[in-house]
Design a protein around this motif. Structure first.
Motif, PDB file in Angstrom:
ATOM      1  N   ALA A 260     -37.338  16.950  -0.143  1.00 13.21           N
ATOM      2  CA  ALA A 260     -38.203  15.959  -0.719  1.00 13.21           C
ATOM      3  C   ALA A 260     -39.635  16.142  -0.245  1.00 13.21           C
ATOM      4  N   CYS A 261     -40.308  15.804   1.338  1.00 14.28           N
ATOM      5  CA  CYS A 261     -41.457  15.088   1.342  1.00 14.28           C
ATOM      6  C   CYS A 261     -42.144  17.470   1.599  1.00 14.28           C
ATOM      7  N   LEU A 262     -41.469  17.932   1.424  1.00 16.09           N
ATOM      8  CA  LEU A 262     -41.865  19.260   1.563  1.00 16.09           C
ATOM      9  C   LEU A 262     -42.777  19.738   0.157  1.00 16.09           C
ATOM     10  N   THR A 263     -42.139  19.381  -0.754  1.00 16.59           N
ATOM     11  CA  THR A 263     -42.591  19.552  -2.084  1.00 16.59           C
ATOM     12  C   THR A 263     -43.713  18.751  -2.317  1.00 16.59           C
ATOM     13  N   ILE A 264     -43.766  17.589  -1.935  1.00 19.06           N
ATOM     14  CA  ILE A 264     -45.115  16.154  -2.634  1.00 19.06           C
ATOM     15  C   ILE A 264     -45.980  16.401  -1.625  1.00 19.06           C
ATOM     16  N   TYR A 265     -45.277  17.127   0.132  1.00 19.41           N
ATOM     17  CA  TYR A 265     -46.352  16.321   0.719  1.00 19.41           C
ATOM     18  C   TYR A 265     -47.496  17.360   0.574  1.00 19.41           C
ATOM     19  N   LYS A 266     -47.466  18.688   0.178  1.00 16.72           N
ATOM     20  CA  LYS A 266     -48.542  19.297  -0.379  1.00 16.72           C
ATOM     21  C   LYS A 266     -49.573  18.707  -1.189  1.00 16.72           C
ATOM     22  N   ASP A 267     -49.755  18.161  -1.583  1.00 14.95           N
ATOM     23  CA  ASP A 267     -50.635  17.359  -2.817  1.00 14.95           C
ATOM     24  C   ASP A 267     -50.410  16.011  -2.350  1.00 14.95           C
ATOM     25  N   ALA A 268     -50.758  15.834  -1.028  1.00 15.29           N
ATOM     26  CA  ALA A 268     -50.382  14.583  -0.950  1.00 15.29           C
ATOM     27  C   ALA A 268     -51.770  14.190   0.059  1.00 15.29           C
ATOM     28  N   LYS A 269     -53.435  13.470  -0.483  1.00 19.09           N
ATOM     29  CA  LYS A 269     -54.201  13.185   0.603  1.00 19.09           C
ATOM     30  C   LYS A 269     -53.553  12.260   2.146  1.00 19.09           C
ATOM     31  N   ALA A 270     -52.463  11.822   2.463  1.00 18.60           N
ATOM     32  CA  ALA A 270     -52.009  10.596   3.266  1.00 18.60           C
ATOM     33  C   ALA A 270     -50.490  10.663   3.167  1.00 18.60           C
ATOM     34  N   CYS A 271     -49.660  10.350   4.688  1.00 20.13           N
ATOM     35  CA  CYS A 271     -48.548  10.421   4.138  1.00 20.13           C
ATOM     36  C   CYS A 271     -47.741   9.759   5.592  1.00 20.13           C
ATOM     37  N   ILE A 272     -47.070   8.226   4.776  1.00 21.60           N
ATOM     38  CA  ILE A 272     -47.371   7.012   5.844  1.00 21.60           C
ATOM     39  C   ILE A 272     -45.247   7.276   6.044  1.00 21.60           C
ATOM     40  N   MET A 273     -45.151   7.970   7.186  1.00 19.00           N
ATOM     41  CA  MET A 273     -43.739   8.154   7.201  1.00 19.00           C
ATOM     42  C   MET A 273     -42.888   6.604   8.202  1.00 19.00           C
ATOM     43  N   SER A 274     -42.468   5.868   7.759  1.00 15.90           N
ATOM     44  CA  SER A 274     -42.016   5.259   7.681  1.00 15.90           C
ATOM     45  C   SER A 274     -39.991   4.923   8.170  1.00 15.90           C
ATOM     46  N   ALA A 275     -40.078   5.843   7.311  1.00  8.74           N
ATOM     47  CA  ALA A 275     -37.677   5.821   7.301  1.00  8.74           C
ATOM     48  C   ALA A 275     -37.436   5.971   8.701  1.00  8.74           C
ATOM     49  N   ALA A 276     -36.607   5.704   9.099  1.00  9.76           N
ATOM     50  CA  ALA A 276     -35.568   6.085  10.241  1.00  9.76           C
ATOM     51  C   ALA A 276     -34.776   7.323   9.692  1.00  9.76           C
ATOM     52  N   VAL A 277     -35.050   8.688  10.261  1.00  7.47           N
ATOM     53  CA  VAL A 277     -34.448   9.354  10.181  1.00  7.47           C
ATOM     54  C   VAL A 277     -33.352   9.926  11.016  1.00  7.47           C
ATOM     55  N   ALA A 278     -32.017   9.969  10.519  1.00  8.07           N
ATOM     56  CA  ALA A 278     -31.189  10.183  11.999  1.00  8.07           C
ATOM     57  C   ALA A 278     -31.735  11.729  12.869  1.00  8.07           C
ATOM     58  N   LEU A 311     -44.092  18.265   9.299  1.00  7.40           N
ATOM     59  CA  LEU A 311     -45.653  18.014   8.355  1.00  7.40           C
ATOM     60  C   LEU A 311     -46.816  18.114   9.453  1.00  7.40           C
ATOM     61  N   GLY A 312     -46.364  17.052  10.625  1.00 10.23           N
ATOM     62  CA  GLY A 312     -47.722  17.548  11.610  1.00 10.23           C
ATOM     63  C   GLY A 312     -48.131  18.704  12.091  1.00 10.23           C
ATOM     64  N   GLY A 313     -47.341  19.949  11.492  1.00 13.31           N
ATOM     65  CA  GLY A 313     -47.192  21.622  11.708  1.00 13.31           C
ATOM     66  C   GLY A 313     -48.283  22.060  10.750  1.00 13.31           C
ATOM     67  N   GLN A 314     -48.384  21.205   9.729  1.00 13.32           N
ATOM     68  CA  GLN A 314     -48.229  22.085   7.638  1.00 13.32           C
ATOM     69  C   GLN A 314     -49.636  20.567   7.805  1.00 13.32           C
ATOM     70  N   LYS A 315     -50.619  20.333   8.136  1.00 10.38           N
ATOM     71  CA  LYS A 315     -51.187  19.513   7.687  1.00 10.38           C
ATOM     72  C   LYS A 315     -52.419  19.683   8.009  1.00 10.38           C
ATOM     73  N   ALA A 316     -53.489  19.594   6.530  1.00 11.76           N
ATOM     74  CA  ALA A 316     -54.482  20.674   5.990  1.00 11.76           C
ATOM     75  C   ALA A 316     -55.568  19.500   7.157  1.00 11.76           C
ATOM     76  N   PRO A 317     -56.335  20.592   6.707  1.00 10.13           N
ATOM     77  CA  PRO A 317     -57.864  19.856   7.019  1.00 10.13           C
ATOM     78  C   PRO A 317     -58.153  18.587   5.531  1.00 10.13           C
ATOM     79  N   GLY A 318     -58.781  17.068   6.770  1.00 13.09           N
ATOM     80  CA  GLY A 318     -58.671  16.151   5.521  1.00 13.09           C
ATOM     81  C   GLY A 318     -57.416  15.250   5.095  1.00 13.09           C
ATOM     82  N   GLN A 319     -56.226  15.754   5.943  1.00 13.00           N
ATOM     83  CA  GLN A 319     -55.203  15.130   5.435  1.00 13.00           C
ATOM     84  C   GLN A 319     -54.661  14.367   6.427  1.00 13.00           C
ATOM     85  N   ILE A 320     -54.107  13.665   6.474  1.00 17.48           N
ATOM     86  CA  ILE A 320     -54.103  12.208   7.237  1.00 17.48           C
ATOM     87  C   ILE A 320     -52.244  12.118   7.000  1.00 17.48           C
ATOM     88  N   LEU A 321     -51.947  11.966   8.532  1.00 20.54           N
ATOM     89  CA  LEU A 321     -50.364  12.068   8.585  1.00 20.54           C
ATOM     90  C   LEU A 321     -50.185  10.461   9.420  1.00 20.54           C
TER      91      LEU A 321
END
Length: 400
Positions: A260-278, A311-321
């Protein structure tokens, strides 16, 4: 901020209705177009003539004009308005709004409105504290409506306490602040993750954690309140967004969250990852329920894909993670390592050693560390207030 705005002011049958005259005057003075809609009982407390004179528009009370039979089109009113304010909002009107009981023009307009809705309660102390009223207020806020909190002072009954209608100046200031806040992230697509992930062992068991999702949902709601186009990707949780505009994607496992993240992230200006992923998931998932045996059970685990690092490895210029670090020891050192390794713009650190912080709490205590290693430490606050601090930091980065 109110100049040029189309505002519907709903006035209900309360002694506090006398304040609506000043409220109309202040809104008009601020440059707003004000259409007053009164409940039938409200006309006993302040005359429509007073409010129509101040608003320079005929006051609407009934579904149709008695003298001509012309319909007061509640649908068109709901589309015309940039905001709907109900002040004073009585216990009766709050109950009708919460339960869709449409027996007057004001409620018909409310149910038709496409704009933000604000309500300013006014009632006696015991009515305000009654469980039914509290439930109705919570329900309205869950719809995405915003409360302008009542003040504390002397009430019409002679009691002293909470229940006074906020002063007109306070209401106008609140509305202006809300509009300013909504402009901070307008037009920006932002992705948020929340909650735990569940990694299946067999059809009935899983590996999970204690995350409730409260922090992530609070962040998503705050971002939407700032005008952002928010997509919230959440693991299993009982939380419900208070902002109807938030787009929710439900997932269960870390792999599903990654997709889901890979689908949405490419069009996002910013992403806040607060999930507790296993961090780990079973190597194999049993197709049938594993039966209890006297012998010990060993489960082989493998690491899950590090979503934040990906996501950090795919971050585009201007994107905020933005990432989170929940730590139990060497808190700052571990957080800074995570910040740098995963190419984050800032990280939100909280420690399980701080009372009131961590999973399932309604409060949190955080430190924000940016990529320049500048730290900002905040006091223990409600998770809604913490979400505001985090989102304000994000807005500052986006807007320079």
């Amino acid at each position: 901020m109110l100049e040029g705005k189309n505002i519907i002011l709903g006035v209900c049958g309360s002694i506090a209705a006398y304040k609506s005259a000043l409220l109309v005057r202040l809104l008009v003075k601020a440059g707003a177009q004000v259409q007053v809609v009164m409940t039938p009982d409200a006309v006993s407390f302040i005359t429509p003539l007073t409010l129509s004179t101040l608003s320079k528009k005929p006051v609407l009370v009934n579904y149709y004009k008695t003298e001509t039979g012309e319909w007061n089109n509640h649908v068109e009113l709901g589309l015309w308005a940039d905001m709907l304010i109900i002040a004073p909002a009585t216990a009766n009107t709050l109950a009708k709004m919460a339960n869709g009981l449409c027996d007057n023009l004001l409620i018909a307009v409310y149910l038709s409105a496409k704009c933000p809705v604000y309500f300013a309660p006014a009632m006696d102390l015991d009515m305000w504290l009654h469980p039914a009223t509290r439930q109705n207020v919570d329900k309205l806020q869950s719809f995405g409506n915003t409360m302008i909190a009542p003040g504390i002072g002397e009430l019409a009954s002679g009691l002293y306490g909470e229940g006074r209608l906020a002063e007109p100046e306070e209401i106008v200031s609140f509305l202006s602040s809300e509009l300013k806040k909504k402009s901070l992230l307008a037009g920006h697509k932002i992705m948020v993750t929340a909650g735990p992930t569940y990694e299946a062992i067999d059809p009935v068991r899983f590996i999970g954690n204690h995350s409730s999702g409260k922090m992530g949902f609070a962040i998503a709601d705050e971002l939407a309140g700032m005008g952002a186009d928010v997509t919230l990707i959440s693991g299993p949780t009982a939380q419900v967004s208070k902002q109807q505009s938030v787009k929710l994607i439900n997932v269960t496992s870390a792999a599903e969250m990654l997709d889901a993240c890979l689908t949405i992230y490419k069009d996002a200006k910013a992403c806040i990852m607060s999930a507790a992923v296993a961090d780990y998931t079973p190597t194999e998932v049993a197709s049938q329920k594993i039966k209890k045996k006297d012998a010990s059970l060993n489960i082989s685990l493998k690491t899950t894909t590090d979503i934040l690092k990906t996501l950090g490895g795919q971050k585009a210029p201007g994107q905020i993670l933005v990432g989170f670090a929940l730590e139990t020891n060497d808190e700052e050192t571990n957080a800074i390592t995570k910040l740098q390794k995963k190419n984050l713009d800032f990280i939100v650190l909280n420690s399980l050693n701080d009372a009131g912080a961590g999973f399932k709490q309604d409060t949190n205590k955080i430190t924000i560390i940016d990529r320049n290693l500048q730290k900002t430490t905040f006091a223990l606050k409600s998770k809604e207030a913490v979400a505001h601090d985090i989102c304000l930091k994000l807005a500052q980065l986006i807007n320079g």
